[in-house]
Write an enzyme that holds these catalytic residues in place. Sequence first.
Site, PDB file in Angstrom:
ATOM      1  N   GLU B 281     -45.352  16.433 -32.653  1.00 54.39           N
ATOM      2  CA  GLU B 281     -45.571  17.908 -32.466  1.00 54.39           C
ATOM      3  C   GLU B 281     -46.447  17.960 -31.155  1.00 54.39           C
ATOM      4  O   GLU B 281     -45.811  18.903 -30.482  1.00 54.39           O
ATOM      5  CB  GLU B 281     -46.376  18.231 -33.628  1.00 54.39           C
ATOM      6  N   GLU B 284     -43.588  17.662 -28.723  1.00 51.38           N
ATOM      7  CA  GLU B 284     -42.893  18.889 -28.633  1.00 51.38           C
ATOM      8  C   GLU B 284     -43.481  20.010 -28.000  1.00 51.38           C
ATOM      9  O   GLU B 284     -42.986  20.682 -27.047  1.00 51.38           O
ATOM     10  CB  GLU B 284     -42.526  19.084 -30.089  1.00 51.38           C
ATOM     11  N   CYS B 308     -46.191  22.004 -40.871  1.00 50.56           N
ATOM     12  CA  CYS B 308     -46.712  21.028 -41.944  1.00 50.56           C
ATOM     13  C   CYS B 308     -46.590  21.631 -43.301  1.00 50.56           C
ATOM     14  O   CYS B 308     -46.630  20.955 -44.244  1.00 50.56           O
ATOM     15  CB  CYS B 308     -48.139  20.483 -41.634  1.00 50.56           C
ATOM     16  N   SER B 328     -42.247  24.406 -35.017  1.00 48.81           N
ATOM     17  CA  SER B 328     -41.913  23.180 -34.523  1.00 48.81           C
ATOM     18  C   SER B 328     -41.061  22.350 -35.356  1.00 48.81           C
ATOM     19  O   SER B 328     -40.866  22.531 -36.706  1.00 48.81           O
ATOM     20  CB  SER B 328     -43.321  22.257 -34.854  1.00 48.81           C
ATOM     21  N   LYS B 367     -44.666  21.389 -51.843  1.00 51.75           N
ATOM     22  CA  LYS B 367     -44.098  20.022 -51.350  1.00 51.75           C
ATOM     23  C   LYS B 367     -43.067  19.578 -52.212  1.00 51.75           C
ATOM     24  O   LYS B 367     -42.214  18.714 -51.914  1.00 51.75           O
ATOM     25  CB  LYS B 367     -45.553  19.096 -51.497  1.00 51.75           C
ATOM     26  N   GLU B 370     -40.223  21.239 -50.960  1.00 56.83           N
ATOM     27  CA  GLU B 370     -39.883  20.620 -49.790  1.00 56.83           C
ATOM     28  C   GLU B 370     -38.979  19.340 -49.974  1.00 56.83           C
ATOM     29  O   GLU B 370     -37.968  19.171 -49.285  1.00 56.83           O
ATOM     30  CB  GLU B 370     -41.019  20.574 -49.008  1.00 56.83           C
ATOM     31  N   GLU B 375     -31.802  18.891 -46.619  1.00 55.11           N
ATOM     32  CA  GLU B 375     -31.832  18.114 -45.391  1.00 55.11           C
ATOM     33  C   GLU B 375     -32.768  17.089 -45.248  1.00 55.11           C
ATOM     34  O   GLU B 375     -32.856  16.321 -44.264  1.00 55.11           O
ATOM     35  CB  GLU B 375     -32.209  19.250 -44.209  1.00 55.11           C
ATOM     36  N   CYS B 524     -55.085  23.041 -46.911  1.00 57.90           N
ATOM     37  CA  CYS B 524     -54.401  22.352 -48.073  1.00 57.90           C
ATOM     38  C   CYS B 524     -55.590  22.063 -49.079  1.00 57.90           C
ATOM     39  O   CYS B 524     -55.180  21.945 -50.141  1.00 57.90           O
ATOM     40  CB  CYS B 524     -53.758  20.983 -47.445  1.00 57.90           C
TER      41      CYS B 524
END
Lengths: 159, 594
Positions: B281, B284, B308, B328, B367, B370, B375, B524
């Site tokens: 990241e 990036e 994230c 990102s 999560k 996710e 993908e 988190c």
Amino acid sequence: MNDLRNLVSTLVDKHGRDEESLLPILQGIENSESYVSQEAMVEIAKELNISAAQVYGTATFYSFLSIQPLGKYVIRVCKTITCSMHGKNQVISELENMLKIKLGETTSDKRFSLLETNCLGQCHKGPAMLINDEPYTDLTPEKVREIIRDIQQKEFAVN
Amino acid sequence: MKVNLTIDNIAVSVDEGSTILEAAKQVSIHIPTLCYHEDLCVAGNCRVCVVEQTGTNRLLPSCAMPVSEGMDIHTNSLKVRAARKQVVELLISEHNAECTRCYKNGKCELQELSSEYILGDNGFIDLIPFKKYTIDNFSPSIIKDDSKCIRCQRCVRTCTELQSISALTVAHKGKEMKISSFYDKPMYEVVCTNCGQCVNRCPTGALTEKIYIDQVWEAICAEDKHVVVQTAPAVRVALGEALGMEPGEIITGKLVSALRRLGFSAVLDTDFTADLTIIEEGNELLQRLTKVLKDGDTSVKLPMTTSCSPGWVKFIEHTFPEYLDNVSTAKSPQQMFGALAKTFYAEKLKIEPENIVSVSIMPCTAKKFEADRPEMQSSGYKDVDFVLTTRELALMIKQAGIDFLSLPDDEYDSIMGQSTGAGVIFGATGGVMEAALRTAYEVVTGREVPFKNLEVTPVRGMEEVKEATIKLENVLPKWDFLEGVELKTCVTHGLTNAKKVMEAVKSGEANYHFIEVMACPGGCLGGGGQPIPTNLQIRQKRTEAIYQEDRLKAIRKSHENPEVQKIYEEFLKEPLGAMSHELLHTHYTVRNRQ
């Protein structure tokens, strides 16, 4: 869909984009479309920058906003305790028999919808009902038959 | 101004405007509550917190009633006890009280109250059989069981006040009133980000995470499976709370011991891929800065936001789809780990990837969603098979009969187990930004980030929106176009704040290069999968623990993690390279606003 978008945007221009404009906008939709559709709610939510669920919450709270298409004549029978004690249930079964629908339903010819509503303020003359904006009081099954028959005859005469 | 009153004959003096409940807390008198939650506005709808005021006939809701001079309050009079019992009886009459079959059994606030008030047999008629309740269990993250809902509306307030999503609302009225999504659609189909903040605040079992404990036991017990487990940074400062410890205790060593005792084949660390995330990241960001500031490439977007937090990612997909190119492309540490576990790790250990089961322990319910994204299968398999919350892990530890408190400290396995302080602080709001700055500043200038002990304090703490501007001076020749540039960063947590930041970006009012967003309050460590209860104090203690863990680490910069350096040498070759692109980066989907 475009018509609906135009309707919502006209109403939003008229009433504003604040959250308190939600109710007049919903009433505007109800007046033109006879109910507030799912698509209308999503469109309103976008315009007012609130969630679609919030629009749904408000639309389902009010007895006089409908989230499903209703018939030309919307019958709302008062469901509160005084009307119940004066024979509301008999009134409803008479209506169900005549219209061949159950409470909450609309006839297949889209002429009549049968709903319950909160107090109409006619407790001294219960049972009471509204057909569109017209109140009917001191109802009996017989009186109900006459009222409905009159409307049906008027309707057949038109067609 | 101070107001004087007595509560249960104890004199107390509190600030004007305080509620009776707050005043009682000050003298350690416990008043039961259900709809009240410290993080939320007062609703005053459950009536379980009623108290009696001498001279007044009517009982007062202590959560909503401000104190006044000379009040004489009784919190435990006969009248109060009778009223509370009645309230609990009424709530139970509409509550599916099959407690023995409920995930919240033993952790339910309504159950606790009913045991305190000894309800007995003479309750109101049970209305549950007369109601057509539904259970929505289509979402991979959250289960909504209306039969257990007491309509306290904590979830509705959470979703609106903390997250500005309002996926849940109060629909209909009177006896039909219910907590509903748009058109009562499954949570899976609406704007819900799966953040689980509602789950964290639901007093009963009406909103819970979807549980994958049995599937994980099955994998552990299957002889031909190699079960790897990764642990998120925020778990090690909160798990203890669910196992009888005080908030803020660091239990990393015990966590590793416990996982090994549970039978996982390898105990590895999400912090390792957190470090890897920083490399990808961070590079990036530098690549975007190069393209925009040096090459004048207008197709590349700034500000770049972090990726994230899966709650944040789904939020931006629904709410600001026009900004998806700003997110990102780096996967979250969980998914980077998953992709590498079934490729790099499998190769290294000579295990067939189909025999690897990849489990993650997360402070998060989003999560789970996710890991289920289509993908997220870049290894050719589902990269992360099962996601457990901190709470689910605590339950597994109890099931296994492990005495957590007496466990020895243990070390993570290698490979993919080594991490730096930069990886650890991912668990707190501002952590990703701080970790990124520790690395990016050094890449550009060749010097350490100019803060004492590498602690980038402006991005830390519970402030809603934190900004930090860092001037890049005396840069290395390769980065000469950045000489004198003021790198503008912004850090925010909680989606209500994220929405404010994005609106400022949209209107052009804010001009950042890099934005860190965490969907949950505090980052988190305040995630929807963390031990219940949560409040600001608890989140602050977890935050202190995270930064303590960072200070204790020998290595505190992601790019100095030896295992990270090694994985680039042996496998990935270079940051943002072909292999990274295939395994460590992703794309996003425009979603509707229903």
